[in-house]
Design an enzyme around this catalytic site. Structure first.
Site, PDB file in Angstrom:
ATOM      1  N   LYS A  22       0.833  -1.215   0.000  1.00 18.54           N
ATOM      2  CA  LYS A  22       0.000   0.000   0.000  1.00 18.54           C
ATOM      3  C   LYS A  22       0.865   1.261   0.000  1.00 18.54           C
ATOM      4  CE  LYS A  22      -1.800   1.728   3.972  1.00 18.54           C
ATOM      5  NZ  LYS A  22      -1.550   3.178   4.105  1.00 18.54           N
ATOM      6  N   ASN A  23       1.846   1.298   0.890  1.00 21.36           N
ATOM      7  CA  ASN A  23       2.624   2.533   1.041  1.00 21.36           C
ATOM      8  C   ASN A  23       3.571   2.793  -0.118  1.00 21.36           C
ATOM      9  OD1 ASN A  23       1.301   2.918   3.393  1.00 21.36           O
ATOM     10  ND2 ASN A  23       3.040   2.498   4.749  1.00 21.36           N
ATOM     11  N   ARG A  92      -5.619  10.572   3.899  1.00 22.32           N
ATOM     12  CA  ARG A  92      -4.762  11.665   4.318  1.00 22.32           C
ATOM     13  C   ARG A  92      -3.462  11.699   3.510  1.00 22.32           C
ATOM     14  NH1 ARG A  92      -0.518  12.987   6.688  1.00 22.32           N
ATOM     15  NH2 ARG A  92      -0.411  14.777   8.078  1.00 22.32           N
ATOM     16  N   CYS A 116      -5.241  13.258  12.436  1.00 21.43           N
ATOM     17  CA  CYS A 116      -5.815  11.963  12.109  1.00 21.43           C
ATOM     18  C   CYS A 116      -5.766  11.093  13.340  1.00 21.43           C
ATOM     19  CB  CYS A 116      -5.059  11.312  10.967  1.00 21.43           C
ATOM     20  SG  CYS A 116      -3.493  10.662  11.502  1.00 21.43           S
ATOM     21  N   ARG A 121      -0.191  14.903  13.050  1.00 20.79           N
ATOM     22  CA  ARG A 121       0.368  14.609  11.722  1.00 20.79           C
ATOM     23  C   ARG A 121       0.450  15.844  10.823  1.00 20.79           C
ATOM     24  NH1 ARG A 121      -1.510   8.873   9.088  1.00 20.79           N
ATOM     25  NH2 ARG A 121       0.517   8.317   8.295  1.00 20.79           N
ATOM     26  N   PRO A 122       1.225  16.833  11.213  1.00 19.02           N
ATOM     27  CA  PRO A 122       1.344  18.041  10.382  1.00 19.02           C
ATOM     28  C   PRO A 122       2.091  17.762   9.074  1.00 19.02           C
ATOM     29  CG  PRO A 122       2.857  18.141  12.249  1.00 19.02           C
ATOM     30  CD  PRO A 122       2.085  16.860  12.388  1.00 19.02           C
ATOM     31  N   ILE A 123       2.069  18.729   8.145  1.00 21.04           N
ATOM     32  CA  ILE A 123       2.790  18.546   6.873  1.00 21.04           C
ATOM     33  C   ILE A 123       3.805  19.674   6.663  1.00 21.04           C
ATOM     34  CG2 ILE A 123       1.028  17.156   5.710  1.00 21.04           C
ATOM     35  CD1 ILE A 123       0.242  19.801   4.227  1.00 21.04           C
ATOM     36  N   ASP A 124       4.265  20.262   7.779  1.00 24.63           N
ATOM     37  CA  ASP A 124       5.232  21.361   7.677  1.00 24.63           C
ATOM     38  C   ASP A 124       6.495  20.982   6.899  1.00 24.63           C
ATOM     39  OD1 ASP A 124       5.452  19.658   9.912  1.00 24.63           O
ATOM     40  OD2 ASP A 124       6.913  20.987  10.851  1.00 24.63           O
ATOM     41  N   ASP A 304       4.234   0.700  12.146  1.00 22.95           N
ATOM     42  CA  ASP A 304       3.036   0.017  11.647  1.00 22.95           C
ATOM     43  C   ASP A 304       2.899  -1.405  12.188  1.00 22.95           C
ATOM     44  OD1 ASP A 304       3.076   2.351  10.151  1.00 22.95           O
ATOM     45  OD2 ASP A 304       2.153   1.398   8.420  1.00 22.95           O
ATOM     46  N   ILE A 326       7.526   7.300  16.889  1.00 24.71           N
ATOM     47  CA  ILE A 326       7.209   7.964  15.609  1.00 24.71           C
ATOM     48  C   ILE A 326       5.940   8.821  15.706  1.00 24.71           C
ATOM     49  CG2 ILE A 326       6.804   7.627  13.131  1.00 24.71           C
ATOM     50  CD1 ILE A 326       9.568   6.670  13.966  1.00 24.71           C
ATOM     51  N   ARG A 396      -8.619  -0.311   4.337  1.00 22.40           N
ATOM     52  CA  ARG A 396      -7.692   0.645   3.725  1.00 22.40           C
ATOM     53  C   ARG A 396      -6.352  -0.001   3.419  1.00 22.40           C
ATOM     54  NH1 ARG A 396      -6.272   4.622   7.518  1.00 22.40           N
ATOM     55  NH2 ARG A 396      -4.726   4.935   5.908  1.00 22.40           N
TER      56      ARG A 396
HETATM   57  C1  UD1 Z   1       4.168   6.886   6.346  1.00 18.72           C
HETATM   58  C2  UD1 Z   1       3.318   5.657   6.159  1.00 18.72           C
HETATM   59  C3  UD1 Z   1       2.799   5.149   7.490  1.00 18.72           C
HETATM   60  C4  UD1 Z   1       3.953   4.940   8.455  1.00 18.72           C
HETATM   61  C5  UD1 Z   1       4.812   6.194   8.549  1.00 18.72           C
HETATM   62  C6  UD1 Z   1       6.068   5.999   9.389  1.00 18.72           C
HETATM   63  C7  UD1 Z   1       2.360   5.971   3.960  1.00 18.72           C
HETATM   64  C8  UD1 Z   1       1.142   6.193   3.142  1.00 18.72           C
HETATM   65  N1  UD1 Z   1       2.200   5.970   5.284  1.00 18.72           N
HETATM   66  O1  UD1 Z   1       3.320   7.903   6.893  1.00 18.72           O
HETATM   67  O2  UD1 Z   1       2.121   3.906   7.285  1.00 18.72           O
HETATM   68  O3  UD1 Z   1       3.431   4.643   9.736  1.00 18.72           O
HETATM   69  O4  UD1 Z   1       5.244   6.594   7.238  1.00 18.72           O
HETATM   70  O5  UD1 Z   1       6.824   4.957   8.904  1.00 18.72           O
HETATM   71  O6  UD1 Z   1       3.430   5.738   3.441  1.00 18.72           O
HETATM   72  N2  UD1 Z   1       5.702  14.778  10.648  1.00 18.72           N
HETATM   73  C9  UD1 Z   1       5.706  16.137  10.930  1.00 18.72           C
HETATM   74  N3  UD1 Z   1       5.688  17.023   9.877  1.00 18.72           N
HETATM   75  C10 UD1 Z   1       5.668  16.615   8.578  1.00 18.72           C
HETATM   76  C11 UD1 Z   1       5.656  15.230   8.298  1.00 18.72           C
HETATM   77  C12 UD1 Z   1       5.666  14.325   9.353  1.00 18.72           C
HETATM   78  O7  UD1 Z   1       5.746  16.548  12.085  1.00 18.72           O
HETATM   79  O8  UD1 Z   1       5.637  17.471   7.678  1.00 18.72           O
HETATM   80  C13 UD1 Z   1       5.731  13.816  11.764  1.00 18.72           C
HETATM   81  C14 UD1 Z   1       4.453  12.959  11.826  1.00 18.72           C
HETATM   82  O9  UD1 Z   1       3.419  13.626  12.526  1.00 18.72           O
HETATM   83  C15 UD1 Z   1       4.951  11.734  12.547  1.00 18.72           C
HETATM   84  C16 UD1 Z   1       6.403  11.604  12.039  1.00 18.72           C
HETATM   85  O10 UD1 Z   1       6.757  12.875  11.530  1.00 18.72           O
HETATM   86  O11 UD1 Z   1       4.950  11.943  13.930  1.00 18.72           O
HETATM   87  C17 UD1 Z   1       6.595  10.554  10.973  1.00 18.72           C
HETATM   88  O12 UD1 Z   1       5.725  10.809   9.897  1.00 18.72           O
HETATM   89  P1  UD1 Z   1       6.027  10.365   8.397  1.00 18.72           P
HETATM   90  O13 UD1 Z   1       7.297   9.589   8.326  1.00 18.72           O
HETATM   91  O14 UD1 Z   1       5.904  11.566   7.540  1.00 18.72           O
HETATM   92  O15 UD1 Z   1       4.805   9.378   8.120  1.00 18.72           O
HETATM   93  P2  UD1 Z   1       3.813   9.411   6.899  1.00 18.72           P
HETATM   94  O16 UD1 Z   1       4.550   9.684   5.639  1.00 18.72           O
HETATM   95  O17 UD1 Z   1       2.645  10.257   7.238  1.00 18.72           O
END
Ligand code: UD1
Length: 417
Positions: A22-23, A92, A116, A121-124, A304, A326, A396
């Protein structure tokens, strides 16, 4: 309401084949937008998240058709630049369409993915990476509007090796002018898979799978690609079988991607034999606790797999300490496991799991994908009946979950009403 009805107490055994990841398929489907041609993607799992990605592609004006595990995307013509709010809400992770749409059209719009089930889970980091490549980001009232007149390479240093931010940065950089260097990049195998797809499409990427990725902008074209096997689904089935004292062979998987999970299961008393592309697990009558499970970026123990392993070790002999590093809110399955009789105490990001002899059946609520799978594992290990509500979270990420588990001898059925 969609739910699973489970009669536990069966020892699971049999042989299955790993589903597509999936990922990995999600960012690859986003990446097809950049190719401007026809892509044939094989080994695509049948999941609601994949359906949402296909709907986003269609919304952008791409032609996407599905035949069994094959998805054909023709992105010769792209007429849209936005991801509708409904689809964003369904998945998301559709945020990585941002980098792909910007790379193709120079403009992209979507709603901000809200908090979520796993936390804020921010996207900064995604947005900062895009800004480094010259993209102007306007965040207003929950809406994101991004535009760039001339996408150019840059030096991106991620404060944390975020999987999604690394993927978004790669997607935005592959067609940008000049060189991009991403440091402190995530090293997850799914990032390597995305890079392999892009390289076959004409991209110039080196270092994927390490903390430093170098990309030189190039013009892309369509290609054929086979998605890697899903290490998280594989880990889940291993935990399910281990918790029932059973045995399993999983074919077409990549054992190297699962080193940390296999080591934990071995410590819990399972006998594990691996070939290059198969895993055989033979579980003892009762698992034993594992010293300390700390979730970490790859190649550490994957977040996961935390919930599925916790469900299996809830009935192990001894105490296991789980530390979730994480996500800030990834213990929501614990309350449900406790309702089944598990002895688990949490404090912040630590969960102390004291193994009990047996869990009992219950009516349970699913809160997230892996947590939901963990409840199924726990229910299979009881001698009782359990009802697992809100099955949609599980759909999902697991293809034909009940079918695969039934093939291993589980008594599980869907109930939709
Ligand atoms: C991806 C996987 C998810 C997995 C995760 C960690 C997909 C679709 N999902 O999620 O299954 O559990 O990797 O291996 O591939 N963060 C921030 N700011 C950001 C981005 C992330 O603070 O801009 C934080 C997140 O809130 C979290 C941490 O960084 O606490 C790790 O997130 P990230 O590695 O980005 O996970 P995803 O890509 O969302």
């Amino acid at each position: 309401m969609r739910e699973y009805l489970i009669h536990g107490g069966r020892r699971l055994s049999g042989r299955i084949t790993a589903q597509g990841a999936k990922n990995s398929v999600l960012p690859i489907l986003a990446a097809t937008v950049l190719t401007g041609g026809k892509c044939l993607i094989r080994h695509c799992p049948r999941l609601t998240d994949v359906d949402a990605a296909v709907a986003i592609l269609e919304n952008l004006g791409c032609r996407a058709t599905r035949d069994d595990d094959l998805i054909e995307v023709d992105s010769t013509t792209v007429t849209g630049t936005s991801v509708p709010e409904k689809l964003m809400g369904e998945m998301r992770s559709s945020v990585f369409f941002l980098g792909a749409i910007l790379g193709r059209t120079g403009v992209a719009e979507m709603s901000q993915p809200g908090g979520c089930e796993l936390g804020l889970r921010p996207i900064d980091m995604h947005l900062d990476a895009l800004r480094t490549l010259g993209i102007v980001v306007d965040e207003n009232g929950g809406k994101l509007k991004c535009r760039v007149s001339h996408l150019r390479g840059g030096r991106i240093n991620l404060p944390f090796p975020s999987v999604g931010a690394t993927e978004n940065a790669i997607l935005a950089a592959v067609t940008a002018e000049g060189e991009t260097i991403i440091t402190n990049a995530a090293c997850e195998p799914e990032i390597v898979d995305l890079a392999h797809f892009l390289i076959l499409s004409g991209a110039n990427i080196t270092g994927a799978g390490t903390g430093k990725i170098r990309i030189v902008g190039a013009k892309l074209h369509g290609c054929e690609y086979t998605v890697m096997p899903d290490r998280m689904a594989t880990a889940t089935y291993l935990c399910a079988v281990a918790s029932t004292g059973g045995m399993i062979e999983i074919d077409h998987c990549r054992t190297d991607d699962l080193t940390a999970v296999l080591a934990a299961l071995e410590h819990s008393g399972c006998d594990i034999r691996c070939g290059e592309d198969f895993i055989r697990l033979n579980a003892p009558e009762r698992l034993v606790a594992v010293d300390n499970i700390r979730t970490l970026p790859y190649p550490g123990f994957p977040t996961d797999a935390q919930a599925p392993l916790m469900a299996a070790l809830a009935t192990a002999k001894g105490t296991t300490l789980f530390v979730e590093t994480i996500f800030e809110n990834r213990f929501r399955h614990v309350a449900e496991l406790v309702r089944m009789g598990a002895d688990i105490r949490t404090e912040g990001r630590v969960a102390i799991v004291r193994g009990v002899q047996r869990l009992h059946g219950a009516n349970l609520n699913t809160t997230d994908l892996r947590g939901g799978a963990a409840l199924v594992i726990a229910a299979l290990g009881t001698d009782d009946f359990s009802r697992i509500r809100d099955r949609g979270h599980i759909d999902r990420g697991y293809e034909n979950f009940e079918g695969v588990l039934s093939s291993l001898g589980a008594e599980i059925e869907r109930n939709d009403y």
